[in-house]
Motif scaffolding. Structure first.
Motif, PDB file in Angstrom:
ATOM      1  N   TRP A   1      20.805  -2.434   3.955  1.00  0.00           N
ATOM      2  CA  TRP A   1      19.379  -2.202   4.127  1.00  0.00           C
ATOM      3  C   TRP A   1      19.012  -0.810   3.626  1.00  0.00           C
ATOM      4  CZ3 TRP A   1      15.742  -5.464   6.462  1.00  0.00           C
ATOM      5  CH2 TRP A   1      16.251  -6.642   7.009  1.00  0.00           C
ATOM      6  N   PHE A   2      17.839  -0.711   2.988  1.00  0.00           N
ATOM      7  CA  PHE A   2      17.273   0.581   2.637  1.00  0.00           C
ATOM      8  C   PHE A   2      15.763   0.461   2.720  1.00  0.00           C
ATOM      9  CE2 PHE A   2      17.612  -1.648  -1.362  1.00  0.00           C
ATOM     10  CZ  PHE A   2      16.646  -1.145  -2.216  1.00  0.00           C
ATOM     11  N   HIS A   3      15.068   1.544   2.454  1.00  0.00           N
ATOM     12  CA  HIS A   3      13.599   1.525   2.534  1.00  0.00           C
ATOM     13  C   HIS A   3      13.026   2.325   1.371  1.00  0.00           C
ATOM     14  CE1 HIS A   3      14.791   5.202   4.667  1.00  0.00           C
ATOM     15  NE2 HIS A   3      13.653   5.708   4.219  1.00  0.00           N
ATOM     16  N   ASP A   4      11.751   2.075   1.085  1.00  0.00           N
ATOM     17  CA  ASP A   4      11.073   2.823   0.021  1.00  0.00           C
ATOM     18  C   ASP A   4      10.383   4.049   0.618  1.00  0.00           C
ATOM     19  OD1 ASP A   4       8.616   2.009   1.113  1.00  0.00           O
ATOM     20  OD2 ASP A   4       8.095   0.694  -0.548  1.00  0.00           O
ATOM     21  N   PRO A   5       9.727   4.864  -0.196  1.00  0.00           N
ATOM     22  CA  PRO A   5       9.098   6.082   0.327  1.00  0.00           C
ATOM     23  C   PRO A   5       8.050   5.848   1.421  1.00  0.00           C
ATOM     24  CG  PRO A   5       9.274   6.236  -2.041  1.00  0.00           C
ATOM     25  CD  PRO A   5       9.660   4.829  -1.659  1.00  0.00           C
ATOM     26  N   ASP A   6       7.496   4.635   1.509  1.00  0.00           N
ATOM     27  CA  ASP A   6       6.499   4.331   2.525  1.00  0.00           C
ATOM     28  C   ASP A   6       7.104   3.650   3.753  1.00  0.00           C
ATOM     29  OD1 ASP A   6       4.001   5.245   1.231  1.00  0.00           O
ATOM     30  OD2 ASP A   6       4.594   3.786  -0.290  1.00  0.00           O
ATOM     31  N   GLY A   7       8.410   3.535   3.794  1.00  0.00           N
ATOM     32  CA  GLY A   7       9.082   2.937   4.953  1.00  0.00           C
ATOM     33  C   GLY A   7       9.225   1.429   4.893  1.00  0.00           C
ATOM     34  N   ASN A   8       8.816   0.787   3.783  1.00  0.00           N
ATOM     35  CA  ASN A   8       8.973  -0.659   3.655  1.00  0.00           C
ATOM     36  C   ASN A   8      10.461  -0.996   3.589  1.00  0.00           C
ATOM     37  OD1 ASN A   8       6.142  -1.458   3.425  1.00  0.00           O
ATOM     38  ND2 ASN A   8       6.206  -0.250   1.563  1.00  0.00           N
TER      39      ASN A   8
ATOM     40  N   PHE B   1      10.138   5.752  -7.412  1.00  0.00           N
ATOM     41  CA  PHE B   1      11.214   5.151  -6.623  1.00  0.00           C
ATOM     42  C   PHE B   1      11.610   3.799  -7.198  1.00  0.00           C
ATOM     43  CE2 PHE B   1      12.580   2.184  -3.344  1.00  0.00           C
ATOM     44  CZ  PHE B   1      13.636   2.869  -2.759  1.00  0.00           C
ATOM     45  N   TYR B   2      10.663   2.903  -7.393  1.00  0.00           N
ATOM     46  CA  TYR B   2      10.990   1.557  -7.859  1.00  0.00           C
ATOM     47  C   TYR B   2      11.508   1.562  -9.294  1.00  0.00           C
ATOM     48  CZ  TYR B   2       9.365  -0.571  -3.585  1.00  0.00           C
ATOM     49  OH  TYR B   2       9.250  -0.945  -2.266  1.00  0.00           O
ATOM     50  N   GLU B   3      11.025   2.477 -10.119  1.00  0.00           N
ATOM     51  CA  GLU B   3      11.549   2.577 -11.482  1.00  0.00           C
ATOM     52  C   GLU B   3      12.964   3.150 -11.478  1.00  0.00           C
ATOM     53  OE1 GLU B   3       7.577   3.076 -14.277  1.00  0.00           O
ATOM     54  OE2 GLU B   3       8.541   4.903 -13.527  1.00  0.00           O
ATOM     55  N   ASP B   4      13.147   4.263 -10.779  1.00  0.00           N
ATOM     56  CA  ASP B   4      14.446   4.946 -10.796  1.00  0.00           C
ATOM     57  C   ASP B   4      15.521   4.217 -10.004  1.00  0.00           C
ATOM     58  OD1 ASP B   4      13.138   6.866 -12.273  1.00  0.00           O
ATOM     59  OD2 ASP B   4      13.203   8.411 -10.712  1.00  0.00           O
ATOM     60  N   MET B   5      15.174   3.701  -8.847  1.00  0.00           N
ATOM     61  CA  MET B   5      16.185   3.120  -7.962  1.00  0.00           C
ATOM     62  C   MET B   5      16.454   1.642  -8.222  1.00  0.00           C
ATOM     63  SD  MET B   5      17.075   5.732  -6.468  1.00  0.00           S
ATOM     64  CE  MET B   5      16.347   7.352  -6.573  1.00  0.00           C
TER      65      MET B   5
ATOM     66  N   ASN C   1       0.862  -1.170   0.000  1.00  0.00           N
ATOM     67  CA  ASN C   1       0.000   0.000   0.000  1.00  0.00           C
ATOM     68  C   ASN C   1       0.902   1.225   0.000  1.00  0.00           C
ATOM     69  OD1 ASN C   1      -2.390  -1.477   0.189  1.00  0.00           O
ATOM     70  ND2 ASN C   1      -2.337  -1.488   2.407  1.00  0.00           N
ATOM     71  N   CYS C   2       0.532   2.246  -0.761  1.00  0.00           N
ATOM     72  CA  CYS C   2       1.383   3.427  -0.909  1.00  0.00           C
ATOM     73  C   CYS C   2       0.644   4.692  -0.501  1.00  0.00           C
ATOM     74  CB  CYS C   2       1.825   3.582  -2.361  1.00  0.00           C
ATOM     75  SG  CYS C   2       2.693   2.158  -3.006  1.00  0.00           S
ATOM     76  N   LYS C   3       1.326   5.541   0.245  1.00  0.00           N
ATOM     77  CA  LYS C   3       0.757   6.847   0.589  1.00  0.00           C
ATOM     78  C   LYS C   3       0.719   7.743  -0.635  1.00  0.00           C
ATOM     79  CE  LYS C   3       2.556   6.517   5.228  1.00  0.00           C
ATOM     80  NZ  LYS C   3       3.798   6.689   5.946  1.00  0.00           N
TER      81      LYS C   3
ATOM     82  N   TYR D   1      17.346   7.123   1.533  1.00  0.00           N
ATOM     83  CA  TYR D   1      16.622   5.870   1.748  1.00  0.00           C
ATOM     84  C   TYR D   1      17.508   4.769   2.339  1.00  0.00           C
ATOM     85  CZ  TYR D   1      13.124   8.068  -1.219  1.00  0.00           C
ATOM     86  OH  TYR D   1      12.200   8.928  -1.736  1.00  0.00           O
ATOM     87  N   ILE D   2      18.819   4.977   2.373  1.00  0.00           N
ATOM     88  CA  ILE D   2      19.742   3.946   2.837  1.00  0.00           C
ATOM     89  C   ILE D   2      19.806   3.956   4.365  1.00  0.00           C
ATOM     90  CG2 ILE D   2      22.144   3.154   2.817  1.00  0.00           C
ATOM     91  CD1 ILE D   2      22.280   4.368  -0.064  1.00  0.00           C
ATOM     92  N   ASP D   3      19.560   2.788   4.957  1.00  0.00           N
ATOM     93  CA  ASP D   3      19.542   2.650   6.414  1.00  0.00           C
ATOM     94  C   ASP D   3      20.838   2.064   6.964  1.00  0.00           C
ATOM     95  OD1 ASP D   3      16.810   3.542   6.615  1.00  0.00           O
ATOM     96  OD2 ASP D   3      16.210   1.586   5.854  1.00  0.00           O
ATOM     97  N   ILE D   4      21.360   1.030   6.331  1.00  0.00           N
ATOM     98  CA  ILE D   4      22.584   0.373   6.782  1.00  0.00           C
ATOM     99  C   ILE D   4      23.480   0.153   5.564  1.00  0.00           C
ATOM    100  CG2 ILE D   4      23.575  -1.702   7.843  1.00  0.00           C
ATOM    101  CD1 ILE D   4      20.974  -2.004   9.431  1.00  0.00           C
ATOM    102  N   LEU D   5      24.702   0.621   5.660  1.00  0.00           N
ATOM    103  CA  LEU D   5      25.662   0.495   4.562  1.00  0.00           C
ATOM    104  C   LEU D   5      26.073  -0.954   4.349  1.00  0.00           C
ATOM    105  CD1 LEU D   5      27.929   3.533   5.476  1.00  0.00           C
ATOM    106  CD2 LEU D   5      26.141   3.440   3.727  1.00  0.00           C
TER     107      LEU D   5
END
Length: 180
Positions: A141-148, A22-26, A12-14, A125-129
């Motif tokens: 680890w990283f996350h998407d715009p919705d925090g997934n 995000f998913y296309e570009d990244m 689900n996306c906000k 978006y990067i959480d852990i290198l």
């Protein structure tokens, strides 16, 4: 029963457009197709007559709004993004809730993958290198715009996913050399 493959993972996306971008570009996903709320409205009058009139009216108002976007990630594998109108529960990380925690995929060069994300402007978006993990991989680890949360692995020559928990004879040195 034999499972042949994972078909898709859905979120689900906000903000559907921001998530698609995000998913296309990244991650290099490509939009394969979209479904619209209007697709939920039956074409046959008999079926329309059996629908809840309020639901039919609601769907008519948003019939041209994208409901689901299917992004092809790898050949035949999809990320399915849902518009916020259908998002009844926010997918915010909460250690007191059970269920989805993250999804993970494998790359052949985690440092190159990381650098590609940085070059595309995804540092926020990067959480852990990238670094060694307890299961004898390199992980980030990283996350998407919705925090997934998204985990990325580069499997090492002695990765537990490949050889199991027990370290094969002489493999500890091989792992140490691989991570250095």
């Amino acid at each position: 029963m034999i499972v042949q493959a994972n078909a898709h993972i859905g979120f689900n996306c906000k903000n559907l457009d921001a998530s698609v971008k995000f998913y296309e570009d990244m991650l290099g996903c490509k939009e394969k197709f979209s479904l619209y709320y209007g697709d939920l409205i039956p074409k046959e009058q008999e079926r329309r007559n059996r629908m809840d009139p309020q639901e039919l009216e609601r769907l008519e108002k948003i019939k041209d709004v994208r409901w689901i976007v299917y992004l092809e990630w790898m050949d035949g594998y999809f990320i399915e993004l849902f518009d916020e109108v259908t998002a009844h529960v926010e997918n915010l990380p909460d250690p007191t809730k059970y269920g989805y925690t993250h999804f993970s995929f494998v790359v052949d060069d985690i440092q190159a993958f990381y650098q590609e994300l940085v070059d595309k402007g995804a540092e926020e978006y990067i959480d852990i290198l990238p670094g060694p993990s307890i299961d004898r991989n390199k992980t980030m680890w990283f996350h998407d715009p919705d925090g997934n949360k998204i985990e990325v692995h580069e499997f090492g020559p002695t990765a537990m996913q490949k050889v199991g928990r027990e370290v094969p004879k002489g493999a500890e040195k091989e792992f140490e050399e691989w991570i250095s």
